[in-house]
Design a protein around this motif. Structure first.
Motif, PDB file in Angstrom:
ATOM      1  N   PRO A 240       0.954  -1.093  -0.101  1.00 53.14           N
ATOM      2  CA  PRO A 240      -0.063  -0.076   0.125  1.00 53.14           C
ATOM      3  C   PRO A 240       0.821   1.203   0.038  1.00 53.14           C
ATOM      4  O   PRO A 240       1.617   1.481   0.892  1.00 53.14           O
ATOM      5  N   GLY A 241       0.647   2.135  -1.029  1.00 48.72           N
ATOM      6  CA  GLY A 241       1.516   3.464  -0.950  1.00 48.72           C
ATOM      7  C   GLY A 241       2.502   3.553  -1.898  1.00 48.72           C
ATOM      8  O   GLY A 241       3.096   4.473  -2.142  1.00 48.72           O
ATOM      9  N   THR A 242       2.733   2.107  -2.330  1.00 48.96           N
ATOM     10  CA  THR A 242       3.805   2.068  -3.328  1.00 48.96           C
ATOM     11  C   THR A 242       3.741   2.864  -4.663  1.00 48.96           C
ATOM     12  O   THR A 242       4.774   3.219  -5.096  1.00 48.96           O
ATOM     13  N   LEU A 243       2.475   2.614  -5.059  1.00 49.78           N
ATOM     14  CA  LEU A 243       2.495   3.208  -6.481  1.00 49.78           C
ATOM     15  C   LEU A 243       1.949   4.673  -6.575  1.00 49.78           C
ATOM     16  O   LEU A 243       1.273   4.962  -7.537  1.00 49.78           O
ATOM     17  N   GLY A 244       2.105   5.372  -5.321  1.00 50.39           N
ATOM     18  CA  GLY A 244       1.411   6.654  -5.142  1.00 50.39           C
ATOM     19  C   GLY A 244       2.432   7.684  -5.826  1.00 50.39           C
ATOM     20  O   GLY A 244       1.985   8.867  -6.162  1.00 50.39           O
ATOM     21  N   SER A 245       3.451   7.272  -6.224  1.00 46.47           N
ATOM     22  CA  SER A 245       4.484   8.455  -6.866  1.00 46.47           C
ATOM     23  C   SER A 245       5.332   7.697  -7.987  1.00 46.47           C
ATOM     24  O   SER A 245       5.255   6.467  -8.122  1.00 46.47           O
ATOM     25  N   ALA A 246       5.732   8.629  -8.658  1.00 44.66           N
ATOM     26  CA  ALA A 246       6.618   8.018  -9.778  1.00 44.66           C
ATOM     27  C   ALA A 246       7.784   7.146  -9.378  1.00 44.66           C
ATOM     28  O   ALA A 246       8.173   6.037 -10.143  1.00 44.66           O
ATOM     29  N   GLU A 247       8.487   7.584  -8.447  1.00 48.32           N
ATOM     30  CA  GLU A 247       9.665   6.955  -7.720  1.00 48.32           C
ATOM     31  C   GLU A 247       9.074   5.596  -7.205  1.00 48.32           C
ATOM     32  O   GLU A 247       9.927   4.398  -7.442  1.00 48.32           O
ATOM     33  N   GLY A 248       8.060   5.454  -6.580  1.00 48.43           N
ATOM     34  CA  GLY A 248       7.577   4.283  -6.126  1.00 48.43           C
ATOM     35  C   GLY A 248       7.028   3.120  -7.090  1.00 48.43           C
ATOM     36  O   GLY A 248       7.309   2.169  -7.073  1.00 48.43           O
ATOM     37  N   MET A 249       6.827   3.610  -8.158  1.00 51.17           N
ATOM     38  CA  MET A 249       6.278   2.980  -9.336  1.00 51.17           C
ATOM     39  C   MET A 249       7.552   2.306 -10.050  1.00 51.17           C
ATOM     40  O   MET A 249       7.595   1.159 -10.395  1.00 51.17           O
ATOM     41  N   ALA A 250       8.668   3.161 -10.017  1.00 54.21           N
ATOM     42  CA  ALA A 250       9.709   2.649 -10.828  1.00 54.21           C
ATOM     43  C   ALA A 250      10.234   1.577  -9.984  1.00 54.21           C
ATOM     44  O   ALA A 250      10.829   0.534 -10.292  1.00 54.21           O
ATOM     45  N   GLN A 251      10.388   1.694  -8.268  1.00 58.18           N
ATOM     46  CA  GLN A 251      10.993   0.640  -7.744  1.00 58.18           C
ATOM     47  C   GLN A 251      10.126  -0.436  -7.704  1.00 58.18           C
ATOM     48  O   GLN A 251      10.629  -1.634  -7.865  1.00 58.18           O
ATOM     49  N   TRP A 252       8.928  -0.438  -7.709  1.00 65.31           N
ATOM     50  CA  TRP A 252       8.058  -1.627  -7.755  1.00 65.31           C
ATOM     51  C   TRP A 252       8.291  -2.390  -9.065  1.00 65.31           C
ATOM     52  O   TRP A 252       8.344  -3.491  -9.131  1.00 65.31           O
ATOM     53  N   GLN A 253       8.416  -1.688 -10.315  1.00 63.52           N
ATOM     54  CA  GLN A 253       8.559  -2.205 -11.553  1.00 63.52           C
ATOM     55  C   GLN A 253      10.022  -3.024 -11.780  1.00 63.52           C
ATOM     56  O   GLN A 253      10.261  -4.122 -11.928  1.00 63.52           O
ATOM     57  N   GLN A 254      10.885  -2.608 -10.985  1.00 62.26           N
ATOM     58  CA  GLN A 254      12.150  -3.174 -10.994  1.00 62.26           C
ATOM     59  C   GLN A 254      12.218  -4.193  -9.867  1.00 62.26           C
ATOM     60  O   GLN A 254      13.009  -5.282 -10.426  1.00 62.26           O
ATOM     61  N   HIS A 255      11.659  -4.135  -9.072  1.00 58.96           N
ATOM     62  CA  HIS A 255      11.203  -5.205  -8.073  1.00 58.96           C
ATOM     63  C   HIS A 255      10.698  -6.386  -8.686  1.00 58.96           C
ATOM     64  O   HIS A 255      11.089  -7.745  -8.562  1.00 58.96           O
ATOM     65  N   ASN A 256       9.651  -5.923  -9.479  1.00 63.50           N
ATOM     66  CA  ASN A 256       8.749  -7.008 -10.150  1.00 63.50           C
ATOM     67  C   ASN A 256       9.875  -7.854 -11.211  1.00 63.50           C
ATOM     68  O   ASN A 256       9.660  -8.970 -11.459  1.00 63.50           O
ATOM     69  N   ARG A 257      10.556  -7.006 -11.969  1.00 61.32           N
ATOM     70  CA  ARG A 257      11.476  -7.573 -12.875  1.00 61.32           C
ATOM     71  C   ARG A 257      12.391  -8.756 -12.322  1.00 61.32           C
ATOM     72  O   ARG A 257      12.515  -9.674 -12.944  1.00 61.32           O
ATOM     73  N   GLN A 258      12.899  -8.451 -11.047  1.00 61.45           N
ATOM     74  CA  GLN A 258      13.753  -9.232 -10.355  1.00 61.45           C
ATOM     75  C   GLN A 258      13.078 -10.562 -10.089  1.00 61.45           C
ATOM     76  O   GLN A 258      13.540 -11.685 -10.128  1.00 61.45           O
ATOM     77  N   LEU A 259      11.670 -10.461  -9.534  1.00 62.37           N
ATOM     78  CA  LEU A 259      11.030 -11.422  -9.361  1.00 62.37           C
ATOM     79  C   LEU A 259      10.565 -12.362 -10.538  1.00 62.37           C
ATOM     80  O   LEU A 259      10.806 -13.555 -10.487  1.00 62.37           O
ATOM     81  N   SER A 260      10.593 -11.744 -11.533  1.00 57.58           N
ATOM     82  CA  SER A 260      10.429 -12.399 -12.921  1.00 57.58           C
ATOM     83  C   SER A 260      11.415 -13.224 -13.091  1.00 57.58           C
ATOM     84  O   SER A 260      11.252 -14.500 -13.660  1.00 57.58           O
ATOM     85  N   LEU A 261      12.706 -12.645 -13.041  1.00 51.44           N
ATOM     86  CA  LEU A 261      13.870 -13.380 -13.236  1.00 51.44           C
ATOM     87  C   LEU A 261      14.175 -14.684 -12.447  1.00 51.44           C
ATOM     88  O   LEU A 261      14.624 -15.548 -12.983  1.00 51.44           O
ATOM     89  N   HIS A 262      13.820 -14.491 -11.230  1.00 54.05           N
ATOM     90  CA  HIS A 262      13.805 -15.433 -10.294  1.00 54.05           C
ATOM     91  C   HIS A 262      12.745 -16.665 -10.461  1.00 54.05           C
ATOM     92  O   HIS A 262      13.184 -17.576 -10.280  1.00 54.05           O
TER      93      HIS A 262
END
Length: 313
Positions: A240-262
Motif C-alpha cells: 500500500p502506498g508504493t504506487l502513489g509516486s513515480a519513484e515508488g512505481m519505478a522501484q516496484w517495476q524493478q522489483h517485479n522484474r527481479q522477481l520475474s527473473l527469479h
C-alpha cells in the motif's frame, strides 16, 4: 431447437470431460503441445528477456523486442488454437479413430483461427467506435460541466459520466461474450467461419453463459493466486502506498522484474517438475473451456450434423 443453455448440466459435463477424459484429451493435443514444449525449451530465456525489455519503458528496448515477442506470440496463438479445436472436436464426439493418431492442424483449426481473427477485428472496430463516441461525449459533458457551476450540478455530471462508463463497459462485455462463446463449436461442428451464428444461438443466454464461465474462471483465479504466492511470495504484490509516486512505481517495476527473473530461474531449474504439471494444468483448463462451449452448443443444437473431418493421420 432448444433455446436455453442448462447451467448446471453444462458445468457438470464440462468438469466431467476435463477430469474424466484426460487420456483422450492428451491424445488430442499432444502434437501441438510437443511443438510448444520444444519451442519454449529453446526460446524461453530469450523470450522472457525480450519481454522484460519491452516492459522496461525504454523505447529502443521495446522496438528491439517487438519482433521476437510478436513471432513467439503468433506461434503460441496458432498452437493453442490447434489444441482448442482438437478438444472441441473431442467434446462434441466428432473424433474418429485413435485419440493419439489425430492430425490437429486440419481444416477445423484453420476455421477456428479465422473465427478468432474475425472476432478480434470486430472488437477492434467496436472499440474504435466507442472511443470516438467517448471523445465526442467527453466534449459535450465538458461543456455541460462548465455550465453546471452550481455545487448541486457537478455531482450530477460526475454521476452521469460514471454511469455512462459502466454502461459502456457492460455493453462491451455483453457483445464480446455473445460473439466469442460458441466460436469453436461453430467452426468444428458446422464447418463455418462466421460470428453471426454464435450471436444468434446465444440470444437470451447471456447470464447463463456468464455463470458458466464464472464457474471456470473463479477456481482458476484462486489457483493462480496460490501459484504466485508459492513461487514469489507476498512480495509480488505492491505494498500500500508504493504506487502513489513515480519513484515508488519505478522501484516496484524493478522489483517485479527481479522477481520475474527469479521465477524464470526456478522454472528452468525444475523443468522436469514444472513442465509436466504445466501440461496437466493446461490440459484441464483448455478442456474446461472447450467443454463448456461444446456442451452448451449441443444443448442449443442437439441435432446438428457431425462435421466431416480429415481422416486420422
Amino acid at each position: 431447437m432448444a433455446d436455453k443453455i442448462p447451467v448446471g448440466a453444462t458445468i457438470t459435463r464440462a468438469y466431467g470431460f476435463a477430469f474424466g477424459n484426460i487420456l483422450n484429451n492428451l491424445g488430442a493435443i499432444w502434437v501441438p503441445v510437443a511443438i510448444l514444449w520444444a519451442a519454449s525449451f529453446f526460446f524461453y530465456w530469450p523470450y522472457m528477456e525480450h519481454a522484460l525489455q519491452a516492459g522496461s519503458g525504454d523505447p529502443q528496448a521495446i522496438l528491439h523486442s517487438m519482433r521476437f515477442v510478436g513471432v513467439v506470440f503468433l506461434l503460441t496463438f496458432l498452437l493453442l488454437t490447434a489444441q482448442i479445436a482438437a478438444l472441441t472436436k473431442e467434446a462434441l464426439g466428432l473424433r474418429t479413430g485413435n485419440a493419439f493418431l489425430q492430425f490437429p492442424f486440419g481444416a477445423a483449426m484453420w476455421r477456428l483461427l479465422a473465427n478468432y481473427v474475425l472476432f478480434i477485428l470486430a472488437m477492434l472496430v467496436i472499440y474504435v467506435i466507442v472511443a470516438i463516441a467517448a471523445i465526442v461525449g467527453g466534449i459535450v459533458l465538458g461543456v455541460v460541466a462548465g455550465q453546471a457551476a452550481t455545487p448541486a450540478g457537478k455531482p450530477i455530471v460526475a454521476l452521469a459520466i460514471a454511469a455512462l462508463a459502466i454502461a459502456v463497459s457492460c455493453g462491451l462485455i455483453y457483445i464480446a461474450t455473445r460473439l466469442s462463446f460458441l466460436l469453436a463449436p461453430v467452426a468444428v461442428a458446422e464447418q463455418r467461419i462466421t460470428l453471426i451464428r454464435g450471436w444468434e444461438l446465444t440470444r437470451g443466454n447471456f447470464w447463463r453463459i456468464f455463470l458458466i464461465v464464472l464457474s471456470v474462471l473463479l477456481p482458476l483465479l484462486l489457483l493462480e493466486i496460490v501459484y504466485i504466492l508459492a513461487l514469489y511470495g507476498t512480495d509480488f504484490f505492491p505494498r500500500p502506498g508504493t504506487l502513489g509516486s513515480a519513484e515508488g512505481m519505478a522501484q516496484w517495476q524493478q522489483h517485479n522484474r527481479q522477481l520475474s527473473l527469479h521465477g524464470m530461474e526456478v522454472t528452468q531449474r525444475y523443468w522436469y517438475i514444472v513442465y509436466p504439471l504445466g501440461l496437466l494444468f493446461a490440459l484441464i483448463v483448455y478442456a474446461l473451456f472447450a467443454g463448456i462451449s461444446a456442451f452448451a452448443y449441443r444443448a442449443l443444437v442437439p441435432e446438428s450434423p457431425a462435421a466431416v473431418e480429415e481422416a486420422p493421420q
